[in-house]
Design a protein around this motif. Structure first.
Motif, PDB file in Angstrom:
ATOM      1  N   THR A  14      63.335  32.725  15.880  1.00 19.30           N
ATOM      2  CA  THR A  14      64.394  31.783  16.380  1.00 19.30           C
ATOM      3  C   THR A  14      64.198  32.062  18.052  1.00 19.30           C
ATOM      4  O   THR A  14      64.139  31.074  18.710  1.00 19.30           O
ATOM      5  N   ILE A  15      64.198  33.316  18.576  1.00 15.40           N
ATOM      6  CA  ILE A  15      64.241  33.550  19.989  1.00 15.40           C
ATOM      7  C   ILE A  15      62.694  32.987  20.437  1.00 15.40           C
ATOM      8  O   ILE A  15      62.580  32.353  21.597  1.00 15.40           O
ATOM      9  N   ALA A  16      61.504  33.403  19.758  1.00 17.19           N
ATOM     10  CA  ALA A  16      60.427  32.856  20.085  1.00 17.19           C
ATOM     11  C   ALA A  16      60.118  31.285  19.968  1.00 17.19           C
ATOM     12  O   ALA A  16      59.772  30.658  20.933  1.00 17.19           O
ATOM     13  N   VAL A  17      60.795  30.671  19.065  1.00 20.11           N
ATOM     14  CA  VAL A  17      60.750  29.019  19.084  1.00 20.11           C
ATOM     15  C   VAL A  17      61.599  28.705  20.319  1.00 20.11           C
ATOM     16  O   VAL A  17      61.060  27.545  21.178  1.00 20.11           O
ATOM     17  N   LEU A  18      62.880  29.204  20.543  1.00 24.39           N
ATOM     18  CA  LEU A  18      63.754  28.822  21.942  1.00 24.39           C
ATOM     19  C   LEU A  18      62.933  29.117  23.297  1.00 24.39           C
ATOM     20  O   LEU A  18      62.638  28.192  24.237  1.00 24.39           O
ATOM     21  N   GLY A  19      62.127  30.219  23.085  1.00 26.99           N
ATOM     22  CA  GLY A  19      61.494  30.529  24.425  1.00 26.99           C
ATOM     23  C   GLY A  19      60.208  29.594  24.536  1.00 26.99           C
ATOM     24  O   GLY A  19      59.854  29.314  25.779  1.00 26.99           O
ATOM     25  N   SER A  20      59.314  29.533  23.549  1.00 28.09           N
ATOM     26  CA  SER A  20      58.334  28.740  23.541  1.00 28.09           C
ATOM     27  C   SER A  20      58.636  26.967  23.946  1.00 28.09           C
ATOM     28  O   SER A  20      58.048  26.574  24.902  1.00 28.09           O
ATOM     29  N   ALA A  21      59.797  26.667  23.476  1.00 25.16           N
ATOM     30  CA  ALA A  21      60.316  25.384  23.960  1.00 25.16           C
ATOM     31  C   ALA A  21      60.621  25.242  25.293  1.00 25.16           C
ATOM     32  O   ALA A  21      60.233  24.206  25.981  1.00 25.16           O
ATOM     33  N   ALA A  22      61.222  26.127  25.913  1.00 24.63           N
ATOM     34  CA  ALA A  22      61.714  26.324  27.137  1.00 24.63           C
ATOM     35  C   ALA A  22      60.368  26.576  28.174  1.00 24.63           C
ATOM     36  O   ALA A  22      60.260  25.426  29.039  1.00 24.63           O
ATOM     37  N   PHE A  23      59.279  27.263  27.711  1.00 20.84           N
ATOM     38  CA  PHE A  23      58.146  27.430  28.550  1.00 20.84           C
ATOM     39  C   PHE A  23      57.482  25.746  28.325  1.00 20.84           C
ATOM     40  O   PHE A  23      56.905  25.612  29.249  1.00 20.84           O
ATOM     41  N   PHE A  24      57.285  25.218  27.208  1.00 17.25           N
ATOM     42  CA  PHE A  24      56.804  24.138  27.278  1.00 17.25           C
ATOM     43  C   PHE A  24      57.310  23.031  28.315  1.00 17.25           C
ATOM     44  O   PHE A  24      56.496  22.339  28.590  1.00 17.25           O
ATOM     45  N   LEU A  69      48.598  20.547  21.538  1.00 19.26           N
ATOM     46  CA  LEU A  69      49.235  21.444  22.500  1.00 19.26           C
ATOM     47  C   LEU A  69      50.572  21.752  21.603  1.00 19.26           C
ATOM     48  O   LEU A  69      50.814  23.074  21.762  1.00 19.26           O
ATOM     49  N   VAL A  70      51.060  20.828  21.025  1.00 16.02           N
ATOM     50  CA  VAL A  70      52.284  21.023  20.234  1.00 16.02           C
ATOM     51  C   VAL A  70      52.026  22.065  19.341  1.00 16.02           C
ATOM     52  O   VAL A  70      52.897  23.026  18.931  1.00 16.02           O
ATOM     53  N   ASP A  71      50.879  22.124  18.533  1.00 13.38           N
ATOM     54  CA  ASP A  71      50.582  22.841  17.324  1.00 13.38           C
ATOM     55  C   ASP A  71      50.337  24.223  17.882  1.00 13.38           C
ATOM     56  O   ASP A  71      51.002  25.385  17.166  1.00 13.38           O
ATOM     57  N   ALA A  72      49.622  24.334  18.932  1.00 11.39           N
ATOM     58  CA  ALA A  72      49.512  25.805  19.371  1.00 11.39           C
ATOM     59  C   ALA A  72      50.568  26.278  19.936  1.00 11.39           C
ATOM     60  O   ALA A  72      50.740  27.420  19.579  1.00 11.39           O
ATOM     61  N   GLY A  80      52.900  34.288  16.029  1.00 13.99           N
ATOM     62  CA  GLY A  80      52.810  35.158  16.885  1.00 13.99           C
ATOM     63  C   GLY A  80      54.088  35.976  17.175  1.00 13.99           C
ATOM     64  O   GLY A  80      54.108  36.752  17.967  1.00 13.99           O
ATOM     65  N   LEU A  81      55.213  35.163  16.971  1.00 12.47           N
ATOM     66  CA  LEU A  81      56.408  35.723  17.309  1.00 12.47           C
ATOM     67  C   LEU A  81      56.822  36.032  18.679  1.00 12.47           C
ATOM     68  O   LEU A  81      57.307  37.180  19.071  1.00 12.47           O
ATOM     69  N   GLY A  82      56.219  34.865  19.532  1.00  7.12           N
ATOM     70  CA  GLY A  82      56.378  35.173  20.957  1.00  7.12           C
ATOM     71  C   GLY A  82      56.036  33.705  21.646  1.00  7.12           C
ATOM     72  O   GLY A  82      56.300  32.842  20.918  1.00  7.12           O
ATOM     73  N   THR A  83      55.598  33.836  22.996  1.00  3.32           N
ATOM     74  CA  THR A  83      55.644  32.680  23.504  1.00  3.32           C
ATOM     75  C   THR A  83      54.328  32.770  24.265  1.00  3.32           C
ATOM     76  O   THR A  83      53.733  33.461  24.542  1.00  3.32           O
ATOM     77  N   PRO A  84      53.853  31.612  24.766  1.00  3.15           N
ATOM     78  CA  PRO A  84      52.632  31.623  25.759  1.00  3.15           C
ATOM     79  C   PRO A  84      52.884  31.891  26.947  1.00  3.15           C
ATOM     80  O   PRO A  84      51.654  32.208  27.674  1.00  3.15           O
ATOM     81  N   PRO A  86      53.431  34.629  29.924  1.00 10.27           N
ATOM     82  CA  PRO A  86      52.982  35.983  29.874  1.00 10.27           C
ATOM     83  C   PRO A  86      54.191  37.200  30.002  1.00 10.27           C
ATOM     84  O   PRO A  86      53.976  38.219  29.550  1.00 10.27           O
ATOM     85  N   ILE A  87      55.300  36.507  30.407  1.00  6.84           N
ATOM     86  CA  ILE A  87      56.529  37.508  30.282  1.00  6.84           C
ATOM     87  C   ILE A  87      57.174  37.653  29.068  1.00  6.84           C
ATOM     88  O   ILE A  87      57.958  38.595  28.826  1.00  6.84           O
ATOM     89  N   ALA A  88      56.796  36.869  27.854  1.00  7.29           N
ATOM     90  CA  ALA A  88      57.291  37.127  26.589  1.00  7.29           C
ATOM     91  C   ALA A  88      56.036  36.812  25.598  1.00  7.29           C
ATOM     92  O   ALA A  88      56.219  35.754  24.817  1.00  7.29           O
ATOM     93  N   PRO A  89      55.025  37.820  25.542  1.00  8.61           N
ATOM     94  CA  PRO A  89      53.892  37.202  24.833  1.00  8.61           C
ATOM     95  C   PRO A  89      54.219  37.523  23.602  1.00  8.61           C
ATOM     96  O   PRO A  89      55.249  38.049  22.756  1.00  8.61           O
ATOM     97  N   THR A  90      53.102  37.331  22.466  1.00  7.81           N
ATOM     98  CA  THR A  90      53.340  37.231  21.100  1.00  7.81           C
ATOM     99  C   THR A  90      53.026  38.805  20.676  1.00  7.81           C
ATOM    100  O   THR A  90      52.566  39.619  21.292  1.00  7.81           O
ATOM    101  N   ARG A  91      53.617  39.154  19.502  1.00 12.51           N
ATOM    102  CA  ARG A  91      53.528  40.198  18.750  1.00 12.51           C
ATOM    103  C   ARG A  91      52.325  40.390  17.819  1.00 12.51           C
ATOM    104  O   ARG A  91      51.929  41.437  17.673  1.00 12.51           O
ATOM    105  N   ASN A  92      52.108  39.140  17.445  1.00 12.71           N
ATOM    106  CA  ASN A  92      50.639  39.075  16.531  1.00 12.71           C
ATOM    107  C   ASN A  92      49.894  38.034  17.202  1.00 12.71           C
ATOM    108  O   ASN A  92      50.013  37.195  17.864  1.00 12.71           O
TER     109      ASN A  92
END
Length: 177
Positions: A14-24, A69-72, A80-84, A86-92
């Motif tokens: 959930t945190i990763a989705v919210l962070g990725s959406a904000a970064f998007f 772009l959306v898929d990635a 990945g349980l993270g975002t693209p 660099p301040i919140a990278p993936t765990r996987n």
């Protein structure tokens, strides 16, 4: 009715989705939306080579880039349980979807969208912008991302890097072992 405890993975996802959406919204929407608009005002110029067909090619490039772009981004968050960012990278390490064809589908998609806009609108300024942005991405990938991923994921990333090209997609999908 019993309630099950929320798993750590669900919270991380959930945190990763919210962070990725904000970064998007911040990164790709700015780079492939706001900046091209500020350059062109979305005004059509005469088509390249005087051919209306070029506008269709540009539209195809945009239509191919956006879902990629959306898929990635979604894969970064969900797998990945993270975002693209660099301040919140993936765990996987993410090696599915378009990552089976090219190591940097986000950058490829952003540049394709920008170049698609250039071709659609007949505006060479966006070609220059897209080329400069790709150059920035290349330097960032070589100087920061690849060394960081190798340090973080070790042999898993080395195998991925050896099998999947940085910019020009493979013709067949790579399958990790």
């Amino acid at each position: 009715m019993s309630s099950q405890p929320v798993s750590g993975t669900v919270v991380q996802r959930t945190i990763a989705v919210l962070g990725s959406a904000a970064f998007f919204v911040v990164a790709p929407c700015t780079l492939a939306g706001l900046i091209p608009w500020s350059i062109t005002g979305w005004q059509l110029r005469p088509p390249f080579l005087g051919l209306q067909l070029t506008r269709g090619i540009g539209a195809i490039m945009i239509l191919a880039g956006v879902p990629g772009l959306v898929d990635a981004f979604a894969r970064f968050a969900l797998q990945g349980l993270g975002t693209p960012a660099p301040i919140a990278p993936t765990r996987n390490l993410v090696v599915t979807g378009l990552y089976r064809y090219v190591r940097n589908p986000i950058y490829v998609a952003v540049v394709a969208i920008i170049l698609g806009q250039a071709v659609l609108m007949g505006d060479s300024r966006l070609i220059v912008y897209g080329a400069l942005l790709w150059l920035f991405f290349h330097v960032f990938v070589v100087a920061y991302e690849e060394p960081t991923l190798e340090q973080t994921f070790g042999s898993e990333y080395k195998a991925f890097r050896a099998a999947v090209p940085r910019w020009i997609p493979r013709m067949t999908p790579w399958r990790s072992k």
